[in-house]
Design a protein around this motif. Structure first.
Motif, PDB file in Angstrom:
ATOM      1  N   PHE B 136       0.821  -1.202   0.000  1.00 13.30           N
ATOM      2  CA  PHE B 136       0.000   0.000   0.000  1.00 13.30           C
ATOM      3  C   PHE B 136       0.863   1.264   0.000  1.00 13.30           C
ATOM      4  CE2 PHE B 136      -2.737   3.312   1.635  1.00 13.30           C
ATOM      5  CZ  PHE B 136      -3.923   3.070   0.961  1.00 13.30           C
ATOM      6  N   SER B 137       1.977   1.209   0.701  1.00 10.88           N
ATOM      7  CA  SER B 137       2.828   2.409   0.814  1.00 10.88           C
ATOM      8  C   SER B 137       3.588   2.698  -0.477  1.00 10.88           C
ATOM      9  CB  SER B 137       3.811   2.236   1.961  1.00 10.88           C
ATOM     10  OG  SER B 137       4.745   1.230   1.630  1.00 10.88           O
ATOM     11  N   GLU B 138       3.622   1.729  -1.392  1.00 10.11           N
ATOM     12  CA  GLU B 138       4.306   1.882  -2.689  1.00 10.11           C
ATOM     13  C   GLU B 138       5.794   2.174  -2.525  1.00 10.11           C
ATOM     14  OE1 GLU B 138       2.219   4.924  -4.757  1.00 10.11           O
ATOM     15  OE2 GLU B 138       0.303   3.873  -4.723  1.00 10.11           O
ATOM     16  N   ARG B 155       7.641   9.044   3.895  1.00 12.20           N
ATOM     17  CA  ARG B 155       7.424   8.814   5.329  1.00 12.20           C
ATOM     18  C   ARG B 155       5.942   8.788   5.645  1.00 12.20           C
ATOM     19  NH1 ARG B 155      11.803  11.017   9.190  1.00 12.20           N
ATOM     20  NH2 ARG B 155      10.165  10.824  10.735  1.00 12.20           N
ATOM     21  N   SER B 156       5.219   9.805   5.110  1.00 13.23           N
ATOM     22  CA  SER B 156       3.803   9.898   5.411  1.00 13.23           C
ATOM     23  C   SER B 156       3.045   8.697   4.852  1.00 13.23           C
ATOM     24  CB  SER B 156       3.214  11.162   4.816  1.00 13.23           C
ATOM     25  OG  SER B 156       4.007  12.258   5.121  1.00 13.23           O
ATOM     26  N   ARG B 157       3.446   8.269   3.656  1.00 12.79           N
ATOM     27  CA  ARG B 157       2.761   7.134   3.056  1.00 12.79           C
ATOM     28  C   ARG B 157       2.932   5.887   3.911  1.00 12.79           C
ATOM     29  NH1 ARG B 157       5.232   8.387  -2.370  1.00 12.79           N
ATOM     30  NH2 ARG B 157       5.997   6.255  -2.309  1.00 12.79           N
ATOM     31  N   LEU B 158       4.155   5.694   4.396  1.00 13.45           N
ATOM     32  CA  LEU B 158       4.388   4.518   5.238  1.00 13.45           C
ATOM     33  C   LEU B 158       3.592   4.628   6.541  1.00 13.45           C
ATOM     34  CD1 LEU B 158       5.936   1.886   5.544  1.00 13.45           C
ATOM     35  CD2 LEU B 158       7.786   3.143   6.630  1.00 13.45           C
ATOM     36  N   GLY B 159       3.616   5.815   7.142  1.00 16.55           N
ATOM     37  CA  GLY B 159       2.867   6.017   8.384  1.00 16.55           C
ATOM     38  C   GLY B 159       1.390   5.753   8.193  1.00 16.55           C
ATOM     39  N   PHE B 160       0.852   6.270   7.109  1.00 15.35           N
ATOM     40  CA  PHE B 160      -0.571   6.082   6.829  1.00 15.35           C
ATOM     41  C   PHE B 160      -0.887   4.599   6.613  1.00 15.35           C
ATOM     42  CE2 PHE B 160      -4.252   5.805   4.081  1.00 15.35           C
ATOM     43  CZ  PHE B 160      -5.122   6.715   4.660  1.00 15.35           C
ATOM     44  N   SER B 161      -0.022   3.908   5.871  1.00 19.69           N
ATOM     45  CA  SER B 161      -0.269   2.496   5.598  1.00 19.69           C
ATOM     46  C   SER B 161      -0.309   1.675   6.874  1.00 19.69           C
ATOM     47  CB  SER B 161       0.828   1.917   4.698  1.00 19.69           C
ATOM     48  OG  SER B 161       0.987   2.707   3.567  1.00 19.69           O
ATOM     49  N   ILE B 162       0.653   1.939   7.772  1.00 18.79           N
ATOM     50  CA  ILE B 162       0.687   1.155   9.006  1.00 18.79           C
ATOM     51  C   ILE B 162      -0.549   1.432   9.847  1.00 18.79           C
ATOM     52  CG2 ILE B 162       1.969   0.634  11.112  1.00 18.79           C
ATOM     53  CD1 ILE B 162       4.459   1.740   9.681  1.00 18.79           C
TER      54      ILE B 162
END
Lengths: 282, 247
Positions: B136-138, B155-162
């Motif tokens: 999801f974080s691509e 960073r934000s993408r990873l945070g959001f995915s988790i």
């Protein structure tokens, strides 16, 4: 009574919820310590070994010779330094733990004692790994037949000073963590204090070299330092297993245990009293 | 289990503007002697009470400095209110700032486990979600690079995915929907919608009445720390539009 029980219950539940985090943080501290260094975790062994060699060279002639009490100076030195170093690293890491994790504390709720606790526990793990240096050094001297150390089954007693030091470090670490949030000066002050402590604790010298009379005021003051007793017990278990009862000081064992528990209680009390204000200061 | 996900009960938060920021002993004593320690009290929140039912989605609106972020922080448990109390139920995913629990020296992979642990999830549990999070974080191969080399979007993408993969029960969103590029934005809104249809409770801070109306069914307005409106999002949004016009 019931209220106390539910309070304890909810604390334990909370701890259980965050036990994974505790493990992650301990792992992180250990992993990151040596990341991007070539020798990595091997420094845990190398660092105490090299300091022992340096200190042995410097102090061998001053304190090492003609003292009937010191059997094998490098081993004597290493025992003291390992335990002392565990205490100082654990307390220093705990002291800075709240400030270091400030970005996390400001954004995520986590029980705050997790930070100093993980700092102390990761130092503890590093210390346990570094104990293998002691094994290697003792084997080295015994195999070469130079001042061999006769290790007996009494060596299991090292668990006593190690556990007391662990409790002591956590207590002192919690106190320092709390105070340093409000007054950063403490961090500089504590460095100097640790240097003083290093010389007040019989690490490079044997207490008999101080020429204090047994029972004299000076010696009693010196023994107020809990590390005096802890280092002594550690050595009694490792080096003087043959003459154990003569070297293991029961009074100091009780004294250091009580000292450590008092520090732990004071540490948690202080920490809990001020933890809600941390966020306003970091 | 109660029927409310969030209960705020007469919550007040006081800041002491002078006392904060004193971090050396010297400064403390100088201020103590000059009796400057207790000046300048400032109430960021004054007696705020509301209840939010499970599955409700509430928008929090107000001008800058109205106390929105302070309110969210007290609900997330980061700040302890000076007076009153906050009660929450269920697993909270506080997205006050995406990736706040990250360690910049750690790789993306390691940070997934660390971040999830701050929410109380075990390594084993996250292991099962791991592939989904990374996909999801691509982030692809970047997942093994240290976070400090990431762009803020990564960073934000990873945070959001988790935070959204672990199926939280309460989501606290502080204007974080503007994550990443347009494609990711759409993807993240779709994910939020699917979480909402699963009955997640949402607390959403935004200045945009359109967004609040689209996402939320309830809304409140804060003005200088006080709750001035609380009701269905359509009514409150209309009120807020008028407030903006009057200003």
């Amino acid at each position: 009574m019931n209220r106390i029980r539910t309070a304890a219950r909810s604390h334990i539940d909370n701890f259980m919820k965050y036990r994974f985090l505790l493990r992650e943080l301990v792992n992180k501290n250990i992993k990151l310590q040596y990341r991007s260094s070539v020798l990595g975790i091997f420094w845990t062994f190398l660092q105490p070994l090299l300091t022992m060699i340096v200190l042995a060279f410097v102090f061998m002639n001053v304190f090492g010779k003609d003292s009937s009490k010191v059997v094998n100076y490098p081993v004597y030195l290493l025992c003291g330094r390992l335990l002392f170093n565990f205490y100082t690293t654990a307390t220093k890491r705990a002291m800075t733990s709240i400030r270091r994790q400030s970005s996390m504390i400001k954004k995520v709720y986590v029980p705050k004692y997790i930070y100093p606790l993980s700092a102390v526990l990761s130092s503890f793990v590093t210390f346990l790994i570094s104990l293998t240096v002691l094994v290697v050094v003792i084997l080295f001297f015994n195999l070469r037949g130079m001042d061999p150390i006769s290790v007996t089954w009494r060596v299991v007693y090292i668990i006593v000073p190690i556990l007391i030091t662990l409790v002591l470090s956590l207590g002192v670490g919690m106190i320092l963590a709390t105070v340093s949030v409000f007054f950063k000066d403490v961090e500089n002050l504590y460095d100097v204090f640790c240097l003083l402590l290093f010389y007040l604790t019989p690490i490079v010298y044997h207490p008999s070299r101080l020429n204090f009379v047994e029972g004299s005021l000076q010696l009693r003051i010196l023994k107020l330092n809990p590390l005096y007793g802890l280092v002594g017990m550690f050595r009694a278990a490792v080096i003087w297993g043959k003459d154990f009862s003569h070297n293991w000081d029961m009074v100091l064992m009780y004294y250091t245990s009580i000292f450590a528990v008092v520090m732990l209680v004071v540490g948690f009390w202080l920490f809990y009293r001020y933890q809600d204000k941390f966020i306003l200061h970091i | 289990m109660g029927k409310y996900a969030i209960e705020a009960d007469h919550v007040s938060m006081r800041f002491n503007l002078n006392k904060e920021g004193v971090d050396s002993a010297k400064e403390y004593f100088i201020r103590l002697v000059k009796r400057e320690l207790h000046y300048n009290e400032f109430w960021a929140l004054k007696d705020v009470s509301f209840k939010l039912k499970k599955g409700d989605r509430m928008g929090v609106m107000g001008f800058n400095g109205a106390g929105k972020s302070t309110l969210l922080k007290t609900i997330a448990g980061v700040l302890k209110p000076t007076q009153g109390r906050v009660h929450t139920e269920g697993i909270i995913a506080p997205m006050l700032e995406l990736g706040a629990g990250f360690d910049s020296n750690y790789s993306g992979r390691e940070n997934i486990f660390l971040y999830a642990a701050t929410m109380g999830f075990s390594r084993k549990f996250i292991q099962e979600k791991y592939d989904e999070i990374v996909e999801f974080s691509e982030l692809g191969d970047f997942i093994d690079a240290p976070i400090k080399s990431y762009s803020s979007g990564m960073r934000s993408r990873l945070g959001f995915s988790i935070a959204t993969s672990v199926k939280p029960e309460v989501l606290i969103l502080d204007e974080v929907l503007s994550v990443g590029d347009a494609a990711f934005k759409e993807k993240s809104e779709r994910r939020l919608e699917s979480l909402m249809s699963d009955g997640v409770t949402v607390l959403f801070v935004s200045h945009s009445t359109d967004r609040v109306e689209r996402i939320c069914n309830k809304a409140i307005i804060l003005t200088q720390g006080q709750l001035v409106a609380n009701g269905d999002s359509a009514d409150v949004c209309a009120l807020y539009r008028n407030m903006v016009l009057d200003k």
